[in-house]
Design a protein around this motif. Structure first.
Motif, PDB file in Angstrom:
ATOM      1  N   UNK A  38     -81.227 -34.468  21.226  1.00  0.00           N
ATOM      2  CA  UNK A  38     -80.400 -34.638  20.022  1.00  0.00           C
ATOM      3  C   UNK A  38     -80.374 -33.363  19.191  1.00  0.00           C
ATOM      4  N   UNK A  39     -81.511 -32.684  19.106  1.00  0.00           N
ATOM      5  CA  UNK A  39     -81.574 -31.436  18.354  1.00  0.00           C
ATOM      6  C   UNK A  39     -80.701 -30.364  19.023  1.00  0.00           C
ATOM      7  N   UNK A  40     -80.780 -30.296  20.349  1.00  0.00           N
ATOM      8  CA  UNK A  40     -79.950 -29.321  21.059  1.00  0.00           C
ATOM      9  C   UNK A  40     -78.469 -29.628  20.879  1.00  0.00           C
ATOM     10  N   UNK A  41     -78.106 -30.896  20.924  1.00  0.00           N
ATOM     11  CA  UNK A  41     -76.709 -31.269  20.747  1.00  0.00           C
ATOM     12  C   UNK A  41     -76.210 -30.863  19.374  1.00  0.00           C
ATOM     13  N   UNK A  42     -77.027 -31.054  18.353  1.00  0.00           N
ATOM     14  CA  UNK A  42     -76.628 -30.675  16.989  1.00  0.00           C
ATOM     15  C   UNK A  42     -76.388 -29.171  16.892  1.00  0.00           C
ATOM     16  N   UNK A  43     -77.251 -28.385  17.524  1.00  0.00           N
ATOM     17  CA  UNK A  43     -77.074 -26.928  17.514  1.00  0.00           C
ATOM     18  C   UNK A  43     -75.816 -26.529  18.275  1.00  0.00           C
ATOM     19  N   UNK A  44     -75.592 -27.153  19.424  1.00  0.00           N
ATOM     20  CA  UNK A  44     -74.403 -26.842  20.222  1.00  0.00           C
ATOM     21  C   UNK A  44     -73.130 -27.157  19.450  1.00  0.00           C
ATOM     22  N   UNK A  45     -73.129 -28.248  18.691  1.00  0.00           N
ATOM     23  CA  UNK A  45     -71.952 -28.608  17.902  1.00  0.00           C
ATOM     24  C   UNK A  45     -71.666 -27.565  16.822  1.00  0.00           C
ATOM     25  N   UNK A  46     -72.712 -27.001  16.235  1.00  0.00           N
ATOM     26  CA  UNK A  46     -72.516 -25.935  15.248  1.00  0.00           C
ATOM     27  C   UNK A  46     -71.869 -24.706  15.900  1.00  0.00           C
ATOM     28  N   UNK A  47     -72.331 -24.358  17.079  1.00  0.00           N
ATOM     29  CA  UNK A  47     -71.767 -23.213  17.789  1.00  0.00           C
ATOM     30  C   UNK A  47     -70.307 -23.465  18.171  1.00  0.00           C
ATOM     31  N   UNK A  48     -70.016 -24.676  18.624  1.00  0.00           N
ATOM     32  CA  UNK A  48     -68.645 -25.012  19.014  1.00  0.00           C
ATOM     33  C   UNK A  48     -67.697 -24.923  17.822  1.00  0.00           C
ATOM     34  N   UNK A  49     -68.140 -25.428  16.680  1.00  0.00           N
ATOM     35  CA  UNK A  49     -67.306 -25.359  15.476  1.00  0.00           C
ATOM     36  C   UNK A  49     -67.087 -23.915  15.056  1.00  0.00           C
ATOM     37  N   UNK A  50     -68.127 -23.093  15.122  1.00  0.00           N
ATOM     38  CA  UNK A  50     -68.022 -21.681  14.743  1.00  0.00           C
ATOM     39  C   UNK A  50     -67.051 -20.954  15.682  1.00  0.00           C
ATOM     40  N   UNK A  51     -67.128 -21.249  16.970  1.00  0.00           N
ATOM     41  CA  UNK A  51     -66.315 -20.546  17.971  1.00  0.00           C
ATOM     42  C   UNK A  51     -64.834 -20.827  17.815  1.00  0.00           C
ATOM     43  N   UNK A  52     -64.467 -21.960  17.189  1.00  0.00           N
ATOM     44  CA  UNK A  52     -63.067 -22.337  17.079  1.00  0.00           C
ATOM     45  C   UNK A  52     -62.489 -22.089  15.680  1.00  0.00           C
ATOM     46  N   UNK A  53     -63.139 -21.206  14.917  1.00  0.00           N
ATOM     47  CA  UNK A  53     -62.621 -20.861  13.593  1.00  0.00           C
ATOM     48  C   UNK A  53     -61.265 -20.168  13.720  1.00  0.00           C
ATOM     49  N   UNK A  54     -60.401 -20.322  12.718  1.00  0.00           N
ATOM     50  CA  UNK A  54     -59.073 -19.687  12.776  1.00  0.00           C
ATOM     51  C   UNK A  54     -59.132 -18.178  13.008  1.00  0.00           C
ATOM     52  N   UNK A  55     -60.131 -17.505  12.459  1.00  0.00           N
ATOM     53  CA  UNK A  55     -60.227 -16.052  12.605  1.00  0.00           C
ATOM     54  C   UNK A  55     -60.427 -15.627  14.052  1.00  0.00           C
ATOM     55  N   UNK A  56     -60.870 -16.549  14.909  1.00  0.00           N
ATOM     56  CA  UNK A  56     -61.150 -16.217  16.303  1.00  0.00           C
ATOM     57  C   UNK A  56     -60.119 -16.806  17.260  1.00  0.00           C
ATOM     58  N   UNK A  57     -59.005 -17.329  16.738  1.00  0.00           N
ATOM     59  CA  UNK A  57     -58.036 -18.016  17.586  1.00  0.00           C
ATOM     60  C   UNK A  57     -57.421 -17.088  18.641  1.00  0.00           C
ATOM     61  N   UNK A  58     -57.112 -15.857  18.262  1.00  0.00           N
ATOM     62  CA  UNK A  58     -56.518 -14.955  19.251  1.00  0.00           C
ATOM     63  C   UNK A  58     -57.510 -14.664  20.365  1.00  0.00           C
ATOM     64  N   UNK A  59     -58.770 -14.416  20.013  1.00  0.00           N
ATOM     65  CA  UNK A  59     -59.787 -14.150  21.025  1.00  0.00           C
ATOM     66  C   UNK A  59     -60.008 -15.372  21.913  1.00  0.00           C
ATOM     67  N   UNK A  60     -59.914 -16.552  21.329  1.00  0.00           N
ATOM     68  CA  UNK A  60     -60.054 -17.783  22.105  1.00  0.00           C
ATOM     69  C   UNK A  60     -58.972 -17.868  23.167  1.00  0.00           C
ATOM     70  N   UNK A  61     -57.740 -17.480  22.801  1.00  0.00           N
ATOM     71  CA  UNK A  61     -56.629 -17.515  23.746  1.00  0.00           C
ATOM     72  C   UNK A  61     -56.804 -16.489  24.859  1.00  0.00           C
ATOM     73  N   UNK A  62     -57.234 -15.276  24.500  1.00  0.00           N
ATOM     74  CA  UNK A  62     -57.455 -14.226  25.509  1.00  0.00           C
ATOM     75  C   UNK A  62     -58.561 -14.647  26.470  1.00  0.00           C
TER      76      UNK A  62
END
Length: 321
Positions: A38-62
């Motif tokens: 459960x602790x690992x899942x909570x950390x992974x969810x934080x990383x997933x949310x950070x990775x999909x921030x609007x500022x990183x949308x172009x990099x996400x597409x590339x």
């Protein structure tokens, strides 16, 4: 693996019934592991949310196009199943290098969010940042652990006897990120089970690519190369899925790339249709005749100055064209 019943002989070999020997200890271990997951899942969810921030949308597409070896854009994202999106995001967070800074998402997360994390969580993310995806052959299945052979580095590893590994057979392959935040280590949630038949293809492709990488970076190790280039294994799985219609038929537990191939091909078809529609619209616009502009009359003042417009200036006369 066979589930041990309460009245069965204890697997430890004591000769006692399981309920009178190791059952309580195993239950306590299971509770500890559940809390840890459960602790690992909570950390992974934080990383997933950070990775999909609007500022990183172009990099996400590339990164998406790099991982799936094509140009698919939003169409590909919308058509792929959630499991495939999850595999991509796990790689994107840990391994993709941003175009400008060459940093990874997990590096940025540590820089910006590290001070907000508790000590255990900070240590967990730091450990994840040192991980990489590799290919492991299952050499032995045990009740609480799996013995593995890293086929690239020719080393022996062990992982916890999680559900994915226990679905496999000795000789099967696990493609994934082996995390060392537990003892023994365990695979991240994006790991996949593969049949032994694909080992030769993956090893041949990655060994060739590693040799080319070392021509430029002569001191590069396998972990460094895999951290930067593990997406090439996904390219090979897609190729196999295209050529054979799947990595292996007959066992539902194995990862099958053919579904992803079909979804990406559909994304390409839709993109071609949209491009054709845009081209047709542009052609129709070019074929339309320009509207005739209304001719503006010129008027000449008494002083000989030419003035445009329909206004009658005092003493002016309209000139005929």
């Amino acid at each position: 693996m066979t589930r041990v019943g309460r009245n069965d002989p204890c697997p430890c070999g004591s000769g006692k019934k399981y309920k009178n020997c190791c059952l309580k200890k195993d239950r306590a271990q299971h509770l500890r592991e559940s809390a840890w997951h459960r602790q690992e899942q909570a950390t992974a969810e934080k990383l997933l949310a950070y990775a999909q921030r609007p500022a990183l949308q172009r990099q996400l597409s590339v990164a998406f196009d790099l991982f799936w070896n094509g140009r698919y854009g939003v169409e590909g994202w919308n058509l792929l199943e959630q499991g495939e999106i999850g595999r991509f995001l796990e790689w994107y967070i840990h391994d993709y290098r941003l175009e400008q800074s060459k940093k990874r998402i997990i590096d940025l997360f540590l820089e910006e969010m590290g001070t907000t994390l508790l000590a255990d969580e900070l240590e967990r993310v730091r450990s994840w940042s040192d991980s990489y995806i590799s290919l492991y052959r299952i050499t032995q299945l045990q009740p609480d652990s799996i013995s593995l052979h890293d086929v690239f580095q020719d080393t022996e590893e062990a992982s916890a006897g999680d559900s994915l590994g226990q679905l496999g057979l000795e000789g099967d392959l696990l493609l994934g990120r082996l995390l060392h935040t537990s003892e023994p280590g365990h695979f991240s949630w994006a790991a996949i089970l593969l049949p032994a038949t694909v080992e030769a293809n993956l090893v041949s492709q990655m060994t060739r690519a590693y040799g080319q990488y070392r021509e430029r970076y002569t001191e590069a190790s396998w972990p460094e190369f895999l951290s930067r280039s593990s997406y090439l294994m996904n390219h090979e799985l897609l190729r196999l899925g295209t050529e054979t219609g799947g990595t292996q038929k007959g066992r539902a537990q194995y990862y099958d790339a053919s579904d992803a191939v079909e979804q990406l091909q559909e994304a390409e078809r839709r993109l071609r249709e949209k491009a054709a529609q845009r081209a047709a619209e542009l052609e129709r616009e070019l074929e339309q005749p320009d509207e005739e502009e209304e001719e503006v009359p010129l008027r000449k003042t008494r002083g000989g100055i030419l003035l445009p417009g329909h206004v009658n200036y005092k003493g002016s006369t309209e000139l005929k064209r």
